[in-house]
Design an enzyme around this catalytic site. Structure first.
Site, short mmCIF file in Angstrom:
data_model
loop_
_atom_site.label_atom_id
_atom_site.label_comp_id
_atom_site.label_asym_id
_atom_site.label_seq_id
_atom_site.Cartn_x
_atom_site.Cartn_y
_atom_site.Cartn_z
N LYS A 88 0.64 -1.16 -0.03
CA LYS A 88 0.01 -0.11 0.11
C LYS A 88 0.91 1.13 0.11
O LYS A 88 1.71 1.48 0.89
CB LYS A 88 -0.85 0.06 1.37
CG LYS A 88 -1.64 1.14 1.12
CD LYS A 88 -2.53 1.50 2.49
CE LYS A 88 -1.90 2.42 3.34
NZ LYS A 88 -1.90 3.82 2.73
N GLU B 132 10.40 14.95 16.30
CA GLU B 132 10.45 14.88 14.84
C GLU B 132 9.58 16.00 14.15
O GLU B 132 8.24 15.92 14.52
CB GLU B 132 10.19 13.67 14.12
CG GLU B 132 10.55 13.50 12.47
CD GLU B 132 10.23 12.18 12.17
OE1 GLU B 132 9.18 11.46 12.30
OE2 GLU B 132 11.08 11.49 11.53
N GLY C 101 4.02 2.93 13.87
CA GLY C 101 4.74 1.90 14.06
C GLY C 101 4.49 1.07 15.26
O GLY C 101 4.06 -0.05 15.27
N GLU D 14 10.58 0.76 9.93
CA GLU D 14 11.65 2.00 9.68
C GLU D 14 11.10 3.09 10.11
O GLU D 14 10.07 3.57 9.43
CB GLU D 14 11.98 2.01 8.08
CG GLU D 14 12.81 0.52 7.66
CD GLU D 14 14.31 0.44 8.42
OE1 GLU D 14 14.53 1.51 9.04
OE2 GLU D 14 14.79 -0.64 8.10
N CYS E 221 13.88 10.85 6.64
CA CYS E 221 13.49 10.25 8.13
C CYS E 221 15.06 10.35 8.52
O CYS E 221 15.08 10.46 9.87
CB CYS E 221 13.28 8.69 7.95
SG CYS E 221 14.34 7.94 6.79
N GLY F 5 7.60 4.43 8.12
CA GLY F 5 6.14 5.54 8.50
C GLY F 5 6.70 6.22 9.68
O GLY F 5 7.70 5.86 10.52
N SER F 6 5.85 6.84 10.54
CA SER F 6 5.98 7.31 11.65
C SER F 6 6.20 6.47 12.82
O SER F 6 5.71 5.41 12.84
CB SER F 6 4.77 8.38 11.97
OG SER F 6 3.67 7.62 12.14
N THR F 7 6.84 6.79 13.88
CA THR F 7 6.80 6.18 15.22
C THR F 7 5.67 5.70 15.88
O THR F 7 5.34 4.57 16.17
CB THR F 7 8.03 6.49 16.00
OG1 THR F 7 9.27 6.76 15.45
CG2 THR F 7 8.03 5.96 17.54
#
Ligand code: NAP
Ligand code: MG
Length: 494
Positions: free
Chosen positions: A191, A397, A249, A266, A300, A244-246
């Site tokens: 996706k 971030e 995740g 990641e 990132c 993607g974002s923490t």
């Protein structure tokens, strides 16, 4: 010249359809998601928000392909040939892919044509070399009489991989997942981010043309909450590979815990750029600017926390600000642009909100801080000065063209300062002292340390994060630990 508004010069954008079991399928009745050009704020097209039922079809197609001898019994060198063929098609369609990427994401064509697309082809060529080299080991049981047993390991594909990618490097990051997953013999449901679907759809056309069996790669379009979540929740998916974002995740882990799917993550970063007192400033200053402002800071591993020695602090900051101002600003398709818009209104608002929060908490604005006075989601390159490691602009971030700069006095403090972050994706170090550079590299809590250089991921070199920047490594041989299962076979020789 504004090629953006000139639709006659645009390549054909792929239609917003899913690619499942080798067929292009409309998702009738689904809610549509609008895809915008961030430079002109105009609509490029729309895509379906695919349902869990559609994801189920894609997963079933991937499972069927995984079990089909047309894929599972293919000689490793035939998988290699398919990947090389795909790489060659990416090279042939490089201009279209770069234009699509710049239009959709807003990134300068000067970068998409020299970085995103060539890197994508290189990654495919590199991973095309692996299928014939992946194998298990032969071994002797340690506690059985010598000669009584034979043991060996097999390295087998994990199965159906659910891949979810973000919008900042839509094509490159999709290929970082597809290439090793396919090299190891898996099948994939992938996706793209809802903001940037088109380069992956174009890639799916090339995957079809390269001759991959139907169902080996399936592309489902939609948002994270509905479509992405359905991939993560599906019991037929064996492994999730997420970039993607923490925050997302962490959320995915809770879903994947239900059936203990394999997961690689990641995630985000807040990477330090450390300039030591003896650094060559001719290299360090442009390096520090590039580390945070390329791709409008939407990287990132961007170097977003600058640490500079007090005695050179003003000179370094002035140099970084000057370098940032020298990047010509323009739409993705403007050939002179080096600094494009950020990807969406939402992203722009989020960045501006985080800058404001940093200033409110006491950071001072050295340059930038606002939106550029033109159409599109263009932001000024921004430098905030703070010595407060609790300032939110320093800690969180931001994922935009925003650098915090902090002075230091003692070399002994620098490792603790650089490591004072929940993240640990990368670190940049500038120094002329060879031995010190390597001693510090060993102490930095980061998945990648760059010394006197920046922005050079490589397909052969592992990439991933310490701490809350992720789990696992992409690229190089290390990635296969995540795309294969090791099976031990032990036989009696009696
Ligand atoms: P994001 O919100 O986490 O989205 C990433 C992907 O996950 C998108 O495809 C998104 O779909 C999907 N998603 C969102 N919620 C989901 C859910 N509940 N279930 C399944 N999928 C879901 O991240 P982003 O803001 O787009 O991207 C920027 C972030 O990515 C930054 O934090 C950046 O550091 C990180 N990043 C990390 C790396 C790395 O290699 N470490 C590389 C690039 C980016 P939709 O967007 O379509 O909703
Ligand atoms: Mg877009």
């Amino acid at each position: 010249m504004n090629t953006l508004s000139d639709s006659a010069t645009r390549p054909r954008l792929p239609e917003g359809r899913n690619f499942i079991a080798g067929e292009w399928r409309d998702e009738s009745g689904a809610e549509r998601i609008t895809v915008t050009d961030p430079a002109s704020e105009t609509v490029l097209g729309d895509i379906p928000c695919s349902s869990a039922a559609t994801v189920d079809k894609a997963v079933r197609a991937a499972r069927k392909a995984f079990n089909d001898p047309a894929w599972s019994n293919l000689a490793p060198m035939e998988r290699e040939a398919l990947l090389h063929r795909l790489a060659a098609l990416v090279e042939q369609h490089a201009d279209d892919l770069a234009t699509i990427e710049s239009l959709d994401n807003g990134k300068p064509i000067a970068f998409s044509s020299t970085l995103d697309v060539p890197l994508s082809a290189q990654w495919l060529h590199y991973f095309a070399g692996w299928p014939s080299k992946l194998s298990g080991r032969s071994m002797h049981p340690a506690v059985q009489p010598t000669g009584s047993h034979h043991a060996y390991t097999l390295r087998q594909p994990v199965g159906v991989v659910g891949a979810i990618v973000p919008w900042n490097f839509p094509l490159v990051l999709a290929i970082w997942k597809l290439a090793p997953a396919l090299a190891a013999g898996n099948t994939v449901v992938i996706k793209p981010a809802e903001q940037t679907p088109y380069s992956l759809l174009k890639l799916a056309e090339l995957i079809e043309a390269a001759g991959f069996p139907p169902g080996v790669v399936n592309v489902v379009l939609g948002d994270g909450r509905t479509t992405g979540q359905a991939i993560v929740d599906h019991p037929g998916v064996d492994k999730i590979s997420f970039t993607g974002s923490t925050a997302v995740g962490k959320h995915l882990l809770t879903s994947a815990a239900n059936d203990l799917k394999r997961v690689t993550l990641e995630l985000g970063g807040k990477s330090p750029t450390v300039i030591l007192p003896d650094a060559d400033l001719e290299t360090a200053i442009p390096g520090a600017a590039q580390a945070v402002f390329v791709n409008s800071g939407q990287i990132c591993f961007a170097g977003t926390r600058l640490f500079a020695p007090r005695k050179h602090f003003d000179r370094i900051l002035e140099g970084v600000a000057e370098a940032a101002k020298s990047f010509p600003v323009g739409a993705g398709l403007d050939p002179n642009s080096m600094l494009g818009p950020v990807v969406s209104q939402q992203q722009m608002d989020s960045i501006l909100g985080k800058v404001e929060a940093g200033v409110k908490a006491g950071a001072s604005t050295f340059c930038g801080g606002g939106r550029l006075d033109r159409e599109g989601y263009f932001l000024e390159p921004t430098i905030l000065v703070t010595d407060d490691a609790q300032n939110p602009a320093y800690r969180e971030e931001i994922f935009g063209p925003v650098l915090t700069a902090t002075r230091y006095d003692e070399l002994d403090d620098i490792i603790a300062m650089a490591n004072d972050s929940e993240y640990g994706l990368s670190a940049n170090l500038y120094t002329s002292h060879f031995g010190l550079a390597h001693r510090l590299a060993a102490q930095l809590q980061a998945g990648t340390v760059w010394i006197n250089t920046q922005l050079s991921p490589d397909p052969h070199i592992p990439f991933g994060g310490f701490k809350q920047s992720g789990w696992g490594r992409e690229n190089g041989e290390d990635v296969f630990a995540h795309y294969t299962e090791t099976k031990s076979v032990i036989a009696s020789l009696a």
